[in-house]
Write a protein that holds these residues in place. Structure first.
Motif, PDB file in Angstrom:
ATOM      1  N   GLU A 164       0.933  -1.209   0.066  1.00  0.00           N
ATOM      2  CA  GLU A 164      -0.077   0.035   0.094  1.00  0.00           C
ATOM      3  C   GLU A 164       0.920   0.951  -0.073  1.00  0.00           C
ATOM      4  N   THR A 165       0.605   2.057  -0.946  1.00  0.00           N
ATOM      5  CA  THR A 165       1.303   3.133  -1.264  1.00  0.00           C
ATOM      6  C   THR A 165       0.473   4.530  -0.692  1.00  0.00           C
ATOM      7  N   ASN A 166       1.218   5.189   0.124  1.00  0.00           N
ATOM      8  CA  ASN A 166       0.532   6.683   0.954  1.00  0.00           C
ATOM      9  C   ASN A 166       1.410   7.779   0.532  1.00  0.00           C
TER      10      ASN A 166
END
Length: 224
Positions: free
Chosen positions: A53-55
């Protein structure tokens, strides 16, 4: 060996087996989890269970300054160069200490004519306002601008000490050196191209069209 000794040896062997069996069982469980995690993407609905997951937590962009441009961007060139940068260390083989990077650098260089120094003497108009002569400085080249979407590293070779150093570095495998080298080669290639000549030709065409629309029939642009 008596029967009493035989009964005493069996618990010891079980103890040894249990001590060796626990870590091996843990390894089997870890391997099974890794294998399951790698295969879950083949099953519908389970692909995102262990997915990344990229934030983006980047803060607001700050405007540092604004500059008025008194120049006409008349031409732009696209360039590409393959940088082969190798760093060696004396008395040590490359497998121990040394790096070699193959990097494809792509970028643009613009050519412009500076209008900031123009004055009243730069434009001469006849009495009938039918002919005009404009004197401009020669076109110049802008700074090379690398395109991150078209620039990439082909391969990186690092020695053992360099790999260990990357483990304790905040910026491992820094590409700043190859970026600077690619920009320098692109700038040199722009100097050897006809980019400035094209910029002067386009600037002349722009001024001729502008002044003819204002009623001038003869327009002459001189670069000195």
């Amino acid at each position: 060996m008596t029967s009493t000794d035989a009964h005493q040896e069996k618990p010891r062997s079980r103890t040894r087996l249990s001590r060796w069996g626990r870590p091996s069982l843990a390894l089997v469980v870890v391997a099974a989890l890794l294998f399951a995690g790698s295969r879950l993407d083949l099953l519908p609905g389970f692909g995102d269970l262990f997915g990344e997951e990229t934030n983006d937590r980047t803060g607001p962009t700050l405007l540092e300054s604004i500059q008025d441009l008194d120049r006409y961007e008349a031409a732009s060139g696209n360039f590409q160069v393959v940088v082969d940068l190798e760093k060696d260390t004396k008395y040590l083989p490359d497998a121990i200490r040394g790096t070699r990077t193959l990097y494809v650098g792509a970028g643009t260089v613009s050519s412009y004519v500076d209008f900031s120094g123009l004055g009243e003497k730069s434009v001469q108009v006849n009495e009938e306002r039918t002919a005009a002569t404009i004197r401009l400085p020669h076109a110049r080249l802008g700074e090379p601008a690398l395109d991150p979407e078209r620039s990439y590293a082909v391969s990186k070779e690092r020695g053992l000490l360099d790999r260990l150093g990357d483990l304790f570095s905040d910026n491992p495998a820094d590409e700043h050196a190859v970026n600077m080298l690619a920009a320098r080669h692109i700038g040199d290639a722009a100097k050897d191209s006809e980019l400035t000549a094209r910029a002067e030709k386009n600037t002349t065409g722009m001024l001729e069209g502008l002044l003819r629309s204002l009623g001038f029939t003869e327009v002459k642009v001189v670069y000195d």
